[in-house]
Design an enzyme around this catalytic site. Structure first.
Site, mmCIF file in Angstrom:
data_model
loop_
_atom_site.group_PDB
_atom_site.id
_atom_site.type_symbol
_atom_site.label_atom_id
_atom_site.label_comp_id
_atom_site.label_asym_id
_atom_site.label_seq_id
_atom_site.Cartn_x
_atom_site.Cartn_y
_atom_site.Cartn_z
ATOM 1 N N ARG A 29 0.812 -1.224 0.000
ATOM 2 C CA ARG A 29 0.000 0.000 0.000
ATOM 3 C C ARG A 29 0.838 1.264 0.000
ATOM 4 N NH1 ARG A 29 -2.964 -4.010 1.808
ATOM 5 N NH2 ARG A 29 -1.010 -4.545 2.778
ATOM 6 N N THR A 30 1.795 1.341 0.903
ATOM 7 C CA THR A 30 2.550 2.582 1.052
ATOM 8 C C THR A 30 3.359 2.858 -0.220
ATOM 9 O OG1 THR A 30 2.693 2.116 3.412
ATOM 10 C CG2 THR A 30 4.181 3.791 2.556
ATOM 11 N N LYS B 40 26.104 -4.678 -1.902
ATOM 12 C CA LYS B 40 27.576 -4.722 -1.933
ATOM 13 C C LYS B 40 28.169 -4.098 -0.681
ATOM 14 C CE LYS B 40 27.503 -3.897 -6.924
ATOM 15 N NZ LYS B 40 27.826 -2.862 -7.907
ATOM 16 N N ARG C 265 11.642 3.549 3.327
ATOM 17 C CA ARG C 265 11.201 2.575 4.341
ATOM 18 C C ARG C 265 12.388 1.678 4.657
ATOM 19 N NH1 ARG C 265 5.925 -1.224 4.486
ATOM 20 N NH2 ARG C 265 5.090 0.805 5.056
ATOM 21 N N HIS D 13 5.439 5.592 11.480
ATOM 22 C CA HIS D 13 4.916 5.513 10.117
ATOM 23 C C HIS D 13 3.980 6.721 9.947
ATOM 24 C CE1 HIS D 13 3.538 4.070 6.389
ATOM 25 N NE2 HIS D 13 3.215 2.824 6.679
HETATM 26 C C1 NCD Z 1 1.903 -1.236 8.126
HETATM 27 C C2 NCD Z 1 3.406 -1.085 8.242
HETATM 28 O O1 NCD Z 1 4.121 -1.316 7.266
HETATM 29 O O2 NCD Z 1 3.827 -0.699 9.315
HETATM 30 N N1 NCD Z 1 1.459 -1.403 6.816
HETATM 31 C C3 NCD Z 1 1.180 -0.298 6.072
HETATM 32 O O3 NCD Z 1 2.049 0.472 5.734
HETATM 33 N N2 NCD Z 1 -0.116 -0.080 5.785
HETATM 34 C C4 NCD Z 1 1.328 -2.216 9.066
HETATM 35 C C5 NCD Z 1 1.846 -3.613 9.047
HETATM 36 O O4 NCD Z 1 2.747 -3.969 8.285
HETATM 37 O O5 NCD Z 1 1.307 -4.419 9.830
#
Ligand code: NCD
Length: 306
Positions: A52-53, A82, A108, A136
Site C-alpha cells: 500500500r505505502t 555490496k 522505508r 509511520h
Molecule cells: C503497516 C506497516 O508497514 O507498518 N502497513 C502499512 O504500511 N499499511 C502495518 C503492518 O505492516 O502491519
C-alpha cells in the site's frame, strides 16, 4: 531549509488540518494542488516489503504529474547488497533527485531511526514511509483523515487499539498524532509481551486504559493491527502470541453501531473476512485514502506550504 517528515510530531495540528483540507479538495473536486511536479524526481527507497505505502506514493507522484521515479523495491538489487552504507545511499539518491529537477526521497527501512540518517545526508526532503518499530507518519495521516471523514472530528474520541502495540509503528504514529487533539481516551489491548514500551507511553498525554473488557459499546474507533512477525527474534515467541486476538461477528455484535473498525493492513487473521461487509469495517476505505493524502503531502512539501 528543506522540510522532512520523519515523525508525525514534525507536524502540528494546524499543519495536519491543512493537509486534510487539501486532501478533501483532491478527493471531492479533483484538484491537483500547487505547482506541478513535472520535470521533478521522486526516489522511492524500500528496504522492506510494502504494498500500500509504496504503490500509493507512486500513484500519488504520477497523479501530480511527476516525471521521473527512481529507487528500488528490494535492497538486494541496489549497491546496498555490496555493503554500501545508508549515508552514502542517501547522498547518491539526493544528488540524483537534484539532477532530476529536484523532488524528494521516500524511504522505508527495517531499522528504527534510519530515515533520520537518510534525512541528515540528503539535501532534498525525506519522508519516512516506516522505520522499523519506530514510526509511520504518513499512515497516521491517512488514519486520522479517515476518522475525520467518517466522524467529522478528531477531538473527543474513545479509541480502542488491539494488537502488536510494541512493534506496531502505525500505532506509535497514530497515538503521537492524537497528542495534538483534545479529550481522547485510549483503551489498549495486547498480549503482555506486545505491550507498549514504557518510555513511549510517557510521551502520550491522554488517558490510557488497559483492556477492552466492557468498553466495546463505548468505542468510536477500534484500531486493530497484526502481530509483526518480522520483528521477533525467536519464532517461538511469535507462535506464542499469534492468533491470540480476533475480531469476528461476535465481537462486532458487542460494538456500537457508529463505531469504526480500522486496520492499517495487511491483516493476517486478526479480523475475519466475514466482518468485511459490515458497514463499520472501514479498512478498505482507509487504505484508499493513502493516495490523496500522499498527494497532498508531496505537494505541500514541494511547494513549501508546510
Ligand atoms: C503497516 C506497516 O508497514 O507498518 N502497513 C502499512 O504500511 N499499511 C502495518 C503492518 O505492516 O502491519
Amino acid at each position: 531549509m528543506k522540510r522532512d517528515l520523519i515523525s508525525i510530531e514534525d507536524l502540528n495540528r494546524g499543519q495536519m488540518e491543512y493537509l486534510f483540507r487539501l486532501t478533501d479538495e483532491i478527493q471531492n473536486y479533483y484538484i491537483i494542488p500547487g505547482e506541478g511536479v513535472s520535470f521533478r524526481t521522486m526516489a522511492s527507497l524500500f528496504f522492506e516489503p510494502s504494498t500500500r505505502t509504496r504503490e500509493s506514493f507512486r500513484v500519488a507522484w504520477r497523479n501530480l504529474g511527476g516525471s521521473c521515479l527512481i529507487g528500488f523495491d528490494a535492497a538486494e538489487i541496489s549497491s546496498i547488497a555490496k555493503g554500501e552504507s545508508l549515508a552514502d545511499t542517501a547522498r547518491m539518491y539526493s544528488k540524483f533527485v537534484q539532477q532530476g529537477g529536484g523532488g524528494l526521497i521516500v524511504v522505508r527501512h527495517p531499522k528504527t531511526g534510519s530515515t533520520e540518517i537518510v534525512a541528515e545526508y540528503a539535501d532534498v526532503p525525506v519522508i519516512n514511509a516506516g522505520d522499523g518499530i519506530g514510526e509511520h507518519p504518513t499512515q497516521a495521516l491517512l488514519d486520522l483523515y479517515t476518522i475525520l471523514q467518517k466522524k467529522g472530528r478528531l477531538d473527543s474520541l474513545t479509541i480502542g487499539i488491539m494488537g502488536d502495540l510494541k512493534n506496531g509503528r502505525t500505532v506509535h504514529s497514530l497515538m503521537l498524532a492524537l497528542n495534538q487533539f483534545n479529550d481522547i481516551e485510549f483503551f489498549l489491548d495486547a498480549p503482555p509481551i506486545l505491550w507498549l514500551d514504557v518510555e513511549f507511553l510517557k510521551r502520550i498525554k491522554h488517558k490510557v486504559h488497559r483492556g477492552l473488557t466492557g468498553v466495546l459499546p463505548l468505542l468510536d474507533v477500534l484500531y486493530v493491527t497484526r502481530v509483526q512477525r518480522e520483528r521477533f527474534e525467536h519464532l517461538e515467541e511469535y507462535e506464542s502470541v499469534k492468533g491470540s486476538y480476533k475480531v469476528d461477528s461476535e465481537v462486532m455484535s458487542q460494538c456500537g453501531q457508529e463505531m469504526l473498525l480500522m486496520h492499517p493492513l495487511p491483516r493476517v487473521d486478526e479480523i475475519t473476512p466475514e466482518v468485511d461487509k459490515d458497514p463499520r469495517a472501514v479498512y478498505f476505505q482507509q487504505f484508499a485514502n493513502g493516495v490523496p493524502i500522499r498527494m497532498a503531502l508531496i505537494s505541500a512539501l514541494l511547494t513549501k506550504a508546510l
